[in-house]
Write a protein that holds these residues in place. Structure first.
Motif, PDB file in Angstrom:
ATOM      1  N   PHE A  35       0.587  -1.269  -0.242  1.00  0.00           N
ATOM      2  CA  PHE A  35       0.084   0.145   0.396  1.00  0.00           C
ATOM      3  C   PHE A  35       1.110   1.602  -0.210  1.00  0.00           C
ATOM      4  N   SER A  36       0.339   2.142  -0.871  1.00  0.00           N
ATOM      5  CA  SER A  36       1.692   3.744  -0.331  1.00  0.00           C
ATOM      6  C   SER A  36       1.388   4.648   0.473  1.00  0.00           C
ATOM      7  N   SER A  37       1.633   5.282   1.499  1.00  0.00           N
ATOM      8  CA  SER A  37       1.586   5.971   2.530  1.00  0.00           C
ATOM      9  C   SER A  37       0.204   6.449   1.888  1.00  0.00           C
ATOM     10  N   GLU A  38      -0.238   6.665   0.835  1.00  0.00           N
ATOM     11  CA  GLU A  38      -1.217   7.784   0.686  1.00  0.00           C
ATOM     12  C   GLU A  38      -2.712   7.028   1.370  1.00  0.00           C
ATOM     13  N   GLN A  39      -2.237   5.519   0.016  1.00  0.00           N
ATOM     14  CA  GLN A  39      -3.531   4.633   0.729  1.00  0.00           C
ATOM     15  C   GLN A  39      -3.339   4.943   1.892  1.00  0.00           C
ATOM     16  N   VAL A  40      -2.289   4.289   2.558  1.00  0.00           N
ATOM     17  CA  VAL A  40      -2.531   3.723   4.102  1.00  0.00           C
ATOM     18  C   VAL A  40      -3.372   5.031   4.873  1.00  0.00           C
ATOM     19  N   CYS A  41      -2.587   5.954   4.972  1.00  0.00           N
ATOM     20  CA  CYS A  41      -3.892   7.599   5.446  1.00  0.00           C
ATOM     21  C   CYS A  41      -4.823   7.509   5.201  1.00  0.00           C
ATOM     22  N   GLN A  42      -5.295   7.404   4.224  1.00  0.00           N
ATOM     23  CA  GLN A  42      -7.220   7.202   4.084  1.00  0.00           C
ATOM     24  C   GLN A  42      -7.760   6.210   4.683  1.00  0.00           C
ATOM     25  N   LEU A  43      -6.925   4.713   4.566  1.00  0.00           N
ATOM     26  CA  LEU A  43      -7.331   3.850   5.452  1.00  0.00           C
ATOM     27  C   LEU A  43      -7.726   3.893   6.604  1.00  0.00           C
ATOM     28  N   GLU A  44      -6.316   4.185   7.106  1.00  0.00           N
ATOM     29  CA  GLU A  44      -6.974   5.045   9.037  1.00  0.00           C
ATOM     30  C   GLU A  44      -7.494   5.783   9.354  1.00  0.00           C
ATOM     31  N   LYS A  45      -7.855   7.339   8.270  1.00  0.00           N
ATOM     32  CA  LYS A  45      -8.954   7.971   8.114  1.00  0.00           C
ATOM     33  C   LYS A  45     -10.359   7.764   9.023  1.00  0.00           C
ATOM     34  N   THR A  46     -10.784   5.871   7.720  1.00  0.00           N
ATOM     35  CA  THR A  46     -11.249   5.955   7.384  1.00  0.00           C
ATOM     36  C   THR A  46     -12.006   4.840   8.724  1.00  0.00           C
ATOM     37  N   PHE A  47     -10.817   3.880   9.040  1.00  0.00           N
ATOM     38  CA  PHE A  47     -11.237   3.087  10.532  1.00  0.00           C
ATOM     39  C   PHE A  47     -11.455   4.206  11.364  1.00  0.00           C
ATOM     40  N   GLN A  48     -10.421   5.125  11.743  1.00  0.00           N
ATOM     41  CA  GLN A  48     -11.185   5.867  12.562  1.00  0.00           C
ATOM     42  C   GLN A  48     -12.311   5.975  13.343  1.00  0.00           C
ATOM     43  N   HIS A  50     -15.042   4.316  11.425  1.00  0.00           N
ATOM     44  CA  HIS A  50     -16.130   3.382  11.255  1.00  0.00           C
ATOM     45  C   HIS A  50     -15.418   2.250  10.902  1.00  0.00           C
ATOM     46  N   LYS A  51     -15.400   1.403  12.273  1.00  0.00           N
ATOM     47  CA  LYS A  51     -14.326  -0.094  12.227  1.00  0.00           C
ATOM     48  C   LYS A  51     -15.003  -1.499  11.103  1.00  0.00           C
ATOM     49  N   TYR A  52     -16.288  -1.014  10.883  1.00  0.00           N
ATOM     50  CA  TYR A  52     -16.935  -1.692   9.290  1.00  0.00           C
ATOM     51  C   TYR A  52     -16.813  -1.432   8.320  1.00  0.00           C
ATOM     52  N   LEU A  53     -16.559  -1.669   7.438  1.00  0.00           N
ATOM     53  CA  LEU A  53     -17.753  -1.191   6.030  1.00  0.00           C
ATOM     54  C   LEU A  53     -18.933  -1.808   5.686  1.00  0.00           C
ATOM     55  N   GLY A  54     -20.150  -1.213   5.193  1.00  0.00           N
ATOM     56  CA  GLY A  54     -20.733  -2.421   4.469  1.00  0.00           C
ATOM     57  C   GLY A  54     -20.078  -2.382   3.087  1.00  0.00           C
ATOM     58  N   ALA A  55     -21.221  -2.905   1.943  1.00  0.00           N
ATOM     59  CA  ALA A  55     -20.256  -3.473   0.819  1.00  0.00           C
ATOM     60  C   ALA A  55     -20.451  -1.640  -0.040  1.00  0.00           C
ATOM     61  N   THR A  56     -21.043  -0.943   0.153  1.00  0.00           N
ATOM     62  CA  THR A  56     -21.164   0.250  -0.609  1.00  0.00           C
ATOM     63  C   THR A  56     -20.292   0.573  -0.545  1.00  0.00           C
ATOM     64  N   GLU A  57     -19.941   1.241   1.168  1.00  0.00           N
ATOM     65  CA  GLU A  57     -18.378   1.764   1.522  1.00  0.00           C
ATOM     66  C   GLU A  57     -17.583   1.565   0.928  1.00  0.00           C
ATOM     67  N   ARG A  58     -17.193   0.476   1.232  1.00  0.00           N
ATOM     68  CA  ARG A  58     -16.174  -0.473   0.317  1.00  0.00           C
ATOM     69  C   ARG A  58     -15.668  -0.172  -0.777  1.00  0.00           C
ATOM     70  N   ARG A  59     -16.749  -0.302  -2.199  1.00  0.00           N
ATOM     71  CA  ARG A  59     -16.946   0.042  -3.318  1.00  0.00           C
ATOM     72  C   ARG A  59     -16.734   0.975  -3.464  1.00  0.00           C
ATOM     73  N   LYS A  60     -16.778   1.676  -2.415  1.00  0.00           N
ATOM     74  CA  LYS A  60     -16.523   2.981  -2.722  1.00  0.00           C
ATOM     75  C   LYS A  60     -15.183   4.064  -2.749  1.00  0.00           C
ATOM     76  N   PHE A  76      -9.008  -4.380   6.383  1.00  0.00           N
ATOM     77  CA  PHE A  76      -9.541  -3.490   7.727  1.00  0.00           C
ATOM     78  C   PHE A  76     -10.091  -4.724   8.706  1.00  0.00           C
ATOM     79  N   GLN A  77      -9.580  -6.360   8.150  1.00  0.00           N
ATOM     80  CA  GLN A  77     -10.034  -7.243   8.648  1.00  0.00           C
ATOM     81  C   GLN A  77      -8.612  -6.866   9.466  1.00  0.00           C
ATOM     82  N   ASN A  78      -7.458  -7.205   9.059  1.00  0.00           N
ATOM     83  CA  ASN A  78      -6.126  -6.956   9.862  1.00  0.00           C
ATOM     84  C   ASN A  78      -6.146  -5.968  10.187  1.00  0.00           C
ATOM     85  N   ARG A  79      -7.054  -4.736  10.472  1.00  0.00           N
ATOM     86  CA  ARG A  79      -6.636  -3.613  11.103  1.00  0.00           C
ATOM     87  C   ARG A  79      -7.458  -3.861  12.538  1.00  0.00           C
TER      88      ARG A  79
END
Length: 87
Positions: A35-48, A50-60, A76-79
């Motif tokens: 993962f790039s640092s930008e991807q990790v940053c966005q994933l971490e922000k989203t994780f803060q 929502h700990k769980y994502l629905g199918a729509t949020e995951r797709r977006k 998300f499972q690993n996090r």
């Protein structure tokens, strides 16, 4: 290894010294995602938020980060497991 599919054969991994999981012949193992640092940053922000994502949020999120939905789901499972170990 077929780089376009994101998979490598277990035998290729074994040739480099890696152990083949399960010992089944012909099965393929998904290559590790870098993962790039930008991807990790966005994933971490989203994780803060929502700990769980629905199918729509995951797709977006997958489309926005140019990752597959499976990669997002696995991250998300690993996090969540990392958070559980920290607690």
């Amino acid at each position: 290894a077929d780089e376009s599919s994101g998979y490598e054969s277990e035998s290729a991994g074994a040739e480099r010294g890696g152990a083949a999981a399960g010992g089944s012949r012909g099965r393929q193992r998904r290559a590790r995602t870098a993962f790039s640092s930008e991807q990790v940053c966005q994933l971490e922000k989203t994780f803060q938020r929502h700990k769980y994502l629905g199918a729509t949020e995951r797709r977006k999120l997958a489309a926005a980060l140019q990752l597959s939905e499976i990669q997002i789901k696995t991250w998300f499972q690993n996090r969540r497991m990392k958070l559980k170990r920290q607690i």
